[in-house]
Design a protein around this motif. Structure first.
Motif, PDB file in Angstrom:
ATOM      1  N   GLN A 127      -0.361  -3.976  13.464  1.00 58.11           N
ATOM      2  CA  GLN A 127      -0.685  -2.595  13.103  1.00 58.11           C
ATOM      3  C   GLN A 127      -2.193  -2.484  12.893  1.00 58.11           C
ATOM      4  O   GLN A 127      -2.866  -3.463  12.573  1.00 58.11           O
ATOM      5  CB  GLN A 127       0.033  -2.200  11.810  1.00 58.11           C
ATOM      6  N   TYR A 164      -5.123  -0.007  10.870  1.00 58.32           N
ATOM      7  CA  TYR A 164      -5.373   0.990   9.836  1.00 58.32           C
ATOM      8  C   TYR A 164      -6.861   1.301   9.794  1.00 58.32           C
ATOM      9  O   TYR A 164      -7.700   0.457  10.105  1.00 58.32           O
ATOM     10  CB  TYR A 164      -4.947   0.471   8.455  1.00 58.32           C
ATOM     11  N   PHE A 174      -8.867  -2.117   9.887  1.00 51.53           N
ATOM     12  CA  PHE A 174      -8.092  -3.318   9.562  1.00 51.53           C
ATOM     13  C   PHE A 174      -6.939  -3.486  10.542  1.00 51.53           C
ATOM     14  O   PHE A 174      -6.275  -2.519  10.893  1.00 51.53           O
ATOM     15  CB  PHE A 174      -7.470  -3.198   8.164  1.00 51.53           C
ATOM     16  N   LEU A 218       2.817  -7.066   4.523  1.00 48.97           N
ATOM     17  CA  LEU A 218       1.740  -7.028   5.499  1.00 48.97           C
ATOM     18  C   LEU A 218       0.588  -7.917   5.058  1.00 48.97           C
ATOM     19  O   LEU A 218       0.202  -7.924   3.889  1.00 48.97           O
ATOM     20  CB  LEU A 218       1.222  -5.598   5.683  1.00 48.97           C
ATOM     21  N   PHE A 270      -3.279  -8.409   5.852  1.00 51.16           N
ATOM     22  CA  PHE A 270      -4.370  -7.664   6.466  1.00 51.16           C
ATOM     23  C   PHE A 270      -5.508  -8.593   6.878  1.00 51.16           C
ATOM     24  O   PHE A 270      -5.822  -9.571   6.181  1.00 51.16           O
ATOM     25  CB  PHE A 270      -4.908  -6.620   5.492  1.00 51.16           C
ATOM     26  N   GLY A 271      -6.122  -8.259   8.007  1.00 51.17           N
ATOM     27  CA  GLY A 271      -7.374  -8.897   8.358  1.00 51.17           C
ATOM     28  C   GLY A 271      -8.449  -8.469   7.377  1.00 51.17           C
ATOM     29  O   GLY A 271      -8.257  -7.540   6.586  1.00 51.17           O
ATOM     30  N   ALA A 272      -9.586  -9.134   7.445  1.00 47.41           N
ATOM     31  CA  ALA A 272     -10.678  -8.846   6.504  1.00 47.41           C
ATOM     32  C   ALA A 272     -11.329  -7.502   6.781  1.00 47.41           C
ATOM     33  O   ALA A 272     -12.048  -6.972   5.931  1.00 47.41           O
ATOM     34  CB  ALA A 272     -11.719  -9.957   6.559  1.00 47.41           C
ATOM     35  N   TYR A 286       4.675  -1.589  -2.786  1.00 49.06           N
ATOM     36  CA  TYR A 286       3.708  -2.694  -2.761  1.00 49.06           C
ATOM     37  C   TYR A 286       2.484  -2.330  -3.603  1.00 49.06           C
ATOM     38  O   TYR A 286       2.050  -1.181  -3.612  1.00 49.06           O
ATOM     39  CB  TYR A 286       3.244  -2.965  -1.317  1.00 49.06           C
ATOM     40  N   TYR A 340      -1.513  -3.565  -3.878  1.00 44.56           N
ATOM     41  CA  TYR A 340      -2.603  -4.329  -3.288  1.00 44.56           C
ATOM     42  C   TYR A 340      -3.838  -4.186  -4.169  1.00 44.56           C
ATOM     43  O   TYR A 340      -4.018  -3.191  -4.876  1.00 44.56           O
ATOM     44  CB  TYR A 340      -2.968  -3.796  -1.895  1.00 44.56           C
ATOM     45  N   ARG A 351     -14.283  -5.724   0.558  1.00 44.58           N
ATOM     46  CA  ARG A 351     -13.398  -6.792   1.055  1.00 44.58           C
ATOM     47  C   ARG A 351     -12.093  -6.231   1.600  1.00 44.58           C
ATOM     48  O   ARG A 351     -11.861  -5.024   1.607  1.00 44.58           O
ATOM     49  CB  ARG A 351     -13.092  -7.763  -0.099  1.00 44.58           C
ATOM     50  N   GLY A 352     -11.228  -7.139   2.036  1.00 34.70           N
ATOM     51  CA  GLY A 352      -9.933  -6.752   2.574  1.00 34.70           C
ATOM     52  C   GLY A 352      -8.915  -6.524   1.473  1.00 34.70           C
ATOM     53  O   GLY A 352      -9.234  -6.536   0.287  1.00 34.70           O
ATOM     54  N   LEU A 353      -7.675  -6.316   1.874  1.00 33.53           N
ATOM     55  CA  LEU A 353      -6.600  -6.017   0.942  1.00 33.53           C
ATOM     56  C   LEU A 353      -5.788  -7.270   0.641  1.00 33.53           C
ATOM     57  O   LEU A 353      -5.379  -7.986   1.553  1.00 33.53           O
ATOM     58  CB  LEU A 353      -5.658  -4.964   1.526  1.00 33.53           C
ATOM     59  N   LEU A 400      -2.322  -8.548  -1.100  1.00 38.36           N
ATOM     60  CA  LEU A 400      -1.021  -8.142  -1.626  1.00 38.36           C
ATOM     61  C   LEU A 400      -0.774  -8.829  -2.960  1.00 38.36           C
ATOM     62  O   LEU A 400      -0.871 -10.056  -3.062  1.00 38.36           O
ATOM     63  CB  LEU A 400       0.081  -8.503  -0.632  1.00 38.36           C
ATOM     64  N   GLN A 427       3.240   0.981   6.560  1.00 31.85           N
ATOM     65  CA  GLN A 427       3.098   1.264   5.143  1.00 31.85           C
ATOM     66  C   GLN A 427       2.151   2.448   4.959  1.00 31.85           C
ATOM     67  O   GLN A 427       1.169   2.599   5.673  1.00 31.85           O
ATOM     68  CB  GLN A 427       2.567   0.035   4.401  1.00 31.85           C
TER      69      GLN A 427
END
Lengths: 112, 113
Positions: A33, A35, A88, A100, A102-104, B34, B36, B42-44, B46, B102
């Motif tokens: 996916q 985003y 992302f 999920l 996620f990539g950075a 969820y 996060y 930065r990224g997410l 979980l 999501q």
């Protein structure tokens, strides 16, 4: 655990130039996916790719899923200032429950 | 249509203070929920997920806990905040069988001083 590598981390372009971000996995993916998160905002779902070699387009955005289902790309043609944000990719983690991973992210800056 | 709410939108808390962030979903039933966390730039990551009332799974050991007292309510808590708990906390829901997508709430920006 499941990981997905995303490059580049940052990309600065002039308005009108193209932009591409890539995601790579060491394992075969069931789907991937994409985003988009605008500055100060929350991630918004763009698209899901499921089939090997799949290509989908949304106006100036082109999404590809590799033949081996281990990589994916998002390409934006002729960027506009509205494209600014972080993109992302996300893949399903192990253990079910549709977690999920996620990539950075790739942060895109567009200079007018 | 489905909507997801989070509050508060921003929060500044001293180290050692408790925390309670709330997430509610409207227009759907029995969603997967969820939590996060996103550090600045930065990224997410979980933190927790829940497939039903009272069912919580933790992804990473940390100073936080989660609860789901009602079908469409998801709460993130801490008894004593650490500086490292600062970040952007996002709640998300999944519609159910047949989709992996999501949908995220607007988030809570937490600063621990």
């Amino acid at each position: 655990g499941q990981q997905v590598m995303q490059i580049p981390q940052y990309q600065h372009v002039q308005e009108g130039e193209d932009f591409t971000t890539y995601c790579n996995s060491s394992t075969t993916l069931s789907n991937i996916q994409w985003y988009k998160q605008r500055p100060g905002g929350h991630p918004v779902f763009l698209i899901q790719l499921v089939k090997s070699g799949e290509v989908k387009k949304q106006k100036r955005l082109t999404f590809q899923f590799g033949e081996a289902k281990k990589n994916s790309s998002l390409h934006i043609t002729a960027t506009q200032t509205t494209d600014v944000g972080t993109y992302f990719c996300a893949v399903l983690g192990r253990g079910g429950y549709n977690k999920l991973i996620f990539g950075a992210g790739t942060r895109l800056a567009v200079h007018p | 249509s489905q909507t997801i709410h989070q509050w508060p939108a921003t929060l500044v808390q001293p180290v050692g203070s408790p925390l309670s962030l709330e997430c509610t979903v409207e227009g759907t039933s029995n969603p997967n929920l969820y939590w996060y966390r996103q550090a600045a730039g930065r990224g997410l990551q979980l933190l927790f997920y829940s497939v039903g009332i009272g069912q919580i799974s933790s992804e990473v050991p940390q100073n936080l806990s989660a609860s789901r007292p009602q079908d469409r309510q998801f709460i993130l808590s801490s008894k004593k905040l650490l500086l490292s708990d600062s970040g952007f906390y996002l709640c998300a829901w999944r519609a159910g069988l047949g989709t992996d997508t999501q949908y995220f709430g607007p988030g809570t920006r937490l600063t621990v001083l």
